[in-house]
Scaffold this motif. Structure first.
Motif, PDB file in Angstrom:
ATOM      1  N   MET A  39      32.919  32.851 -44.943  1.00  0.00           N
ATOM      2  CA  MET A  39      31.560  32.578 -44.303  1.00  0.00           C
ATOM      3  C   MET A  39      31.575  34.006 -43.367  1.00  0.00           C
ATOM      4  SD  MET A  39      29.883  29.920 -44.699  1.00  0.00           S
ATOM      5  CE  MET A  39      31.017  28.550 -44.599  1.00  0.00           C
ATOM      6  N   THR A  40      30.219  34.752 -43.506  1.00  0.00           N
ATOM      7  CA  THR A  40      30.036  35.900 -42.752  1.00  0.00           C
ATOM      8  C   THR A  40      29.080  35.753 -41.584  1.00  0.00           C
ATOM      9  OG1 THR A  40      28.419  36.157 -44.273  1.00  0.00           O
ATOM     10  CG2 THR A  40      30.451  37.241 -44.638  1.00  0.00           C
ATOM     11  N   GLY A  41      28.786  34.430 -41.308  1.00  0.00           N
ATOM     12  CA  GLY A  41      27.684  34.265 -40.227  1.00  0.00           C
ATOM     13  C   GLY A  41      26.932  33.023 -40.076  1.00  0.00           C
ATOM     14  N   ILE A  42      26.972  32.446 -39.008  1.00  0.00           N
ATOM     15  CA  ILE A  42      25.979  31.220 -38.845  1.00  0.00           C
ATOM     16  C   ILE A  42      24.750  31.350 -37.854  1.00  0.00           C
ATOM     17  CG2 ILE A  42      26.235  28.869 -37.741  1.00  0.00           C
ATOM     18  CD1 ILE A  42      27.911  29.292 -40.298  1.00  0.00           C
ATOM     19  N   GLY A  43      23.680  30.954 -38.278  1.00  0.00           N
ATOM     20  CA  GLY A  43      22.420  30.997 -37.533  1.00  0.00           C
ATOM     21  C   GLY A  43      22.037  29.591 -37.149  1.00  0.00           C
ATOM     22  N   ILE A  44      21.568  29.550 -36.110  1.00  0.00           N
ATOM     23  CA  ILE A  44      20.896  28.262 -35.306  1.00  0.00           C
ATOM     24  C   ILE A  44      19.467  28.793 -34.817  1.00  0.00           C
ATOM     25  CG2 ILE A  44      21.064  26.284 -33.841  1.00  0.00           C
ATOM     26  CD1 ILE A  44      24.103  26.798 -33.424  1.00  0.00           C
ATOM     27  N   ASP A  45      18.426  28.013 -35.488  1.00  0.00           N
ATOM     28  CA  ASP A  45      17.156  27.849 -34.786  1.00  0.00           C
ATOM     29  C   ASP A  45      16.844  26.571 -34.047  1.00  0.00           C
ATOM     30  OD1 ASP A  45      14.587  28.289 -34.249  1.00  0.00           O
ATOM     31  OD2 ASP A  45      13.965  28.478 -36.300  1.00  0.00           O
ATOM     32  N   LEU A  46      16.941  26.759 -32.669  1.00  0.00           N
ATOM     33  CA  LEU A  46      16.647  25.461 -31.978  1.00  0.00           C
ATOM     34  C   LEU A  46      15.233  25.313 -31.796  1.00  0.00           C
ATOM     35  CD1 LEU A  46      19.535  26.304 -29.500  1.00  0.00           C
ATOM     36  CD2 LEU A  46      19.408  24.336 -30.767  1.00  0.00           C
ATOM     37  N   GLY A  47      14.607  24.830 -32.848  1.00  0.00           N
ATOM     38  CA  GLY A  47      13.065  24.585 -32.781  1.00  0.00           C
ATOM     39  C   GLY A  47      12.595  23.367 -32.087  1.00  0.00           C
ATOM     40  N   SER A  48      11.350  23.197 -31.835  1.00  0.00           N
ATOM     41  CA  SER A  48      10.737  22.231 -30.943  1.00  0.00           C
ATOM     42  C   SER A  48      10.759  21.125 -31.656  1.00  0.00           C
ATOM     43  CB  SER A  48       9.274  22.692 -30.609  1.00  0.00           C
ATOM     44  OG  SER A  48       8.650  22.540 -31.806  1.00  0.00           O
ATOM     45  N   ARG A  49      10.756  20.891 -33.020  1.00  0.00           N
ATOM     46  CA  ARG A  49      10.760  19.838 -33.635  1.00  0.00           C
ATOM     47  C   ARG A  49      11.891  19.506 -34.509  1.00  0.00           C
ATOM     48  NH1 ARG A  49       7.244  16.396 -32.318  1.00  0.00           N
ATOM     49  NH2 ARG A  49       6.732  15.732 -34.432  1.00  0.00           N
ATOM     50  N   GLN A  50      12.650  20.474 -35.095  1.00  0.00           N
ATOM     51  CA  GLN A  50      13.702  20.505 -35.875  1.00  0.00           C
ATOM     52  C   GLN A  50      14.868  21.747 -35.271  1.00  0.00           C
ATOM     53  OE1 GLN A  50      13.104  20.154 -40.095  1.00  0.00           O
ATOM     54  NE2 GLN A  50      13.588  18.274 -39.819  1.00  0.00           N
ATOM     55  N   VAL A  51      15.821  21.293 -35.522  1.00  0.00           N
ATOM     56  CA  VAL A  51      17.206  22.127 -35.123  1.00  0.00           C
ATOM     57  C   VAL A  51      17.757  22.615 -36.482  1.00  0.00           C
ATOM     58  CG1 VAL A  51      19.468  22.648 -34.240  1.00  0.00           C
ATOM     59  CG2 VAL A  51      17.842  21.422 -32.946  1.00  0.00           C
ATOM     60  N   LYS A  52      17.795  23.725 -36.800  1.00  0.00           N
ATOM     61  CA  LYS A  52      18.051  24.604 -38.237  1.00  0.00           C
ATOM     62  C   LYS A  52      19.215  25.209 -38.025  1.00  0.00           C
ATOM     63  CE  LYS A  52      13.814  25.213 -38.042  1.00  0.00           C
ATOM     64  NZ  LYS A  52      12.739  24.773 -37.284  1.00  0.00           N
ATOM     65  N   PHE A  53      19.870  24.982 -39.171  1.00  0.00           N
ATOM     66  CA  PHE A  53      21.426  25.720 -39.213  1.00  0.00           C
ATOM     67  C   PHE A  53      21.265  26.272 -40.472  1.00  0.00           C
ATOM     68  CE2 PHE A  53      24.391  24.289 -35.953  1.00  0.00           C
ATOM     69  CZ  PHE A  53      23.741  23.360 -35.356  1.00  0.00           C
ATOM     70  N   ALA A  54      21.959  27.679 -40.516  1.00  0.00           N
ATOM     71  CA  ALA A  54      22.369  28.561 -41.906  1.00  0.00           C
ATOM     72  C   ALA A  54      23.452  29.139 -41.729  1.00  0.00           C
ATOM     73  CB  ALA A  54      20.954  29.504 -42.111  1.00  0.00           C
ATOM     74  N   ALA A  55      24.116  28.985 -42.972  1.00  0.00           N
ATOM     75  CA  ALA A  55      25.257  29.632 -43.103  1.00  0.00           C
ATOM     76  C   ALA A  55      25.369  30.542 -44.162  1.00  0.00           C
ATOM     77  CB  ALA A  55      26.425  28.679 -43.409  1.00  0.00           C
ATOM     78  N   LEU A  56      25.624  32.025 -44.103  1.00  0.00           N
ATOM     79  CA  LEU A  56      25.827  32.971 -45.064  1.00  0.00           C
ATOM     80  C   LEU A  56      26.964  33.269 -45.353  1.00  0.00           C
ATOM     81  CD1 LEU A  56      22.831  35.466 -44.341  1.00  0.00           C
ATOM     82  CD2 LEU A  56      22.870  33.433 -45.557  1.00  0.00           C
ATOM     83  N   ASP A  57      27.296  33.529 -46.703  1.00  0.00           N
ATOM     84  CA  ASP A  57      28.704  34.003 -47.262  1.00  0.00           C
ATOM     85  C   ASP A  57      28.212  35.629 -47.631  1.00  0.00           C
ATOM     86  OD1 ASP A  57      31.031  34.709 -47.911  1.00  0.00           O
ATOM     87  OD2 ASP A  57      31.314  32.945 -49.247  1.00  0.00           O
ATOM     88  N   GLY A  58      28.179  36.672 -47.077  1.00  0.00           N
ATOM     89  CA  GLY A  58      27.731  37.827 -47.556  1.00  0.00           C
ATOM     90  C   GLY A  58      26.187  37.834 -47.775  1.00  0.00           C
ATOM     91  N   GLN A  59      25.804  38.000 -49.110  1.00  0.00           N
ATOM     92  CA  GLN A  59      24.300  38.038 -49.247  1.00  0.00           C
ATOM     93  C   GLN A  59      23.736  36.797 -49.824  1.00  0.00           C
ATOM     94  OE1 GLN A  59      21.804  40.602 -48.504  1.00  0.00           O
ATOM     95  NE2 GLN A  59      23.618  41.198 -47.367  1.00  0.00           N
ATOM     96  N   ASN A  60      25.025  35.773 -49.716  1.00  0.00           N
ATOM     97  CA  ASN A  60      24.556  34.558 -50.297  1.00  0.00           C
ATOM     98  C   ASN A  60      24.268  33.356 -49.409  1.00  0.00           C
ATOM     99  OD1 ASN A  60      24.654  35.168 -53.189  1.00  0.00           O
ATOM    100  ND2 ASN A  60      26.991  35.338 -52.891  1.00  0.00           N
TER     101      ASN A  60
END
Length: 260
Positions: A1-22
């Motif tokens: 895993m190269t990076g984790i992203g979190i978007d703490l939105g007003s309606r939903q909390v979203k997570f994304a995990a990238l492995d390089g360009q995927n």
């Protein structure tokens, strides 16, 4: 895993995990239950019980760079994460998902709206409306409740819209009820609601070039709005594969880039 992203939105909390360009995986949680179950505050910092989420092992949480953004960024102060502005996150997500370097971003989220212009990979200008939810997904949710239908049903209709002129989401509910009493068809009422979003984002889009519009946020899944936007603008409308997770994906991409 190269990076984790979190978007703490007003309606939903979203997570994304990238492995390089995927994209390794995407997750989302309703905001209020998420905070009740996984969040706490300590010394003005937001703490998340990462290990209770079950998304990664404790070792992976420790070793994977984490970047976050979200509604009210200045109040997030998420412990263990690099916190960045929403515009930066969403531009990065749109670039990652589309490969484009020149475009106008239109992000219509749960409770705010954003327009930004990128040219040759450089952010030129941006505009945010986080004071009024009348051009956001929350407005569509409220109107769907008034009509007693699902968001999916609301998103099916764009032809022969009933004229709705209220600029305020609250007054818009009263106006819509009046149109129901007048006997307009459900299809025309739905189209009218979707048309009002075009009226509200039009002034924001007016000051930006409209060669290519990248549409993100939950409203990008409203097919009627997309059809009306194509009628309104001569721009090519591009919807990335994961419009709702765009901010989290941008965070994950930037987290991985910072590690290099």
């Amino acid at each position: 895993m190269t990076g984790i992203g979190i978007d703490l939105g007003s309606r939903q909390v979203k997570f994304a995990a990238l492995d390089g360009q995927n994209i390794a995986w995407l997750k989302s949680y309703d905001t209020i239950p998420f905070y009740k179950r996984y969040a706490s505050r300590c010394d003005d910092r937001l703490l998340l019980a990462y290990e209770d989420l079950g998304l990664l092992t404790p070792e992976q949480w420790q070793s994977t760079p984490l970047t976050a953004t979200g509604y009210g960024r200045n109040t997030i102060n998420l412990s263990g994460a690099n916190v960045i502005p929403e515009i930066q996150a969403h531009i990065a997500g749109a670039r990652f998902q589309t490969g484009l370097e020149t475009f106008t971003l239109l992000d219509l989220g749960g409770q705010d709206s954003k327009v930004a212009r990128l040219e040759d990979g450089i952010l030129i200008d941006f505009l945010m409306n986080d004071k009024c939810a009348a051009s956001s997904g929350r407005y569509l949710e409220n109107m769907a409740k008034v009509l007693d239908i699902s968001l999916e049903e609301l998103a099916r209709h764009h032809q022969n819209p009933v004229a709705l002129d209220a600029t305020c989401g609250i007054f818009g509910e009263s106006e819509l009820i009046g149109k129901i009493i007048e006997g307009h068809s459900l299809e025309a009422l739905c189209a009218g609601v979707n048309q009002t979003l075009i009226k509200r984002v039009a002034p924001m889009l007016a000051r930006f070039a409209q060669d290519t519009i990248v549409l993100t946020g939950g409203v990008a899944k409203n097919h009627a709005f997309v059809a009306l936007l194509r009628q309104f603008s001569s721009a090519e409308i591009v919807i990335p594969p994961h419009p709702q997770h765009n901010g989290a994906i941008g965070c994950a991409f930037l987290a991985g880039r910072e590690q290099k």
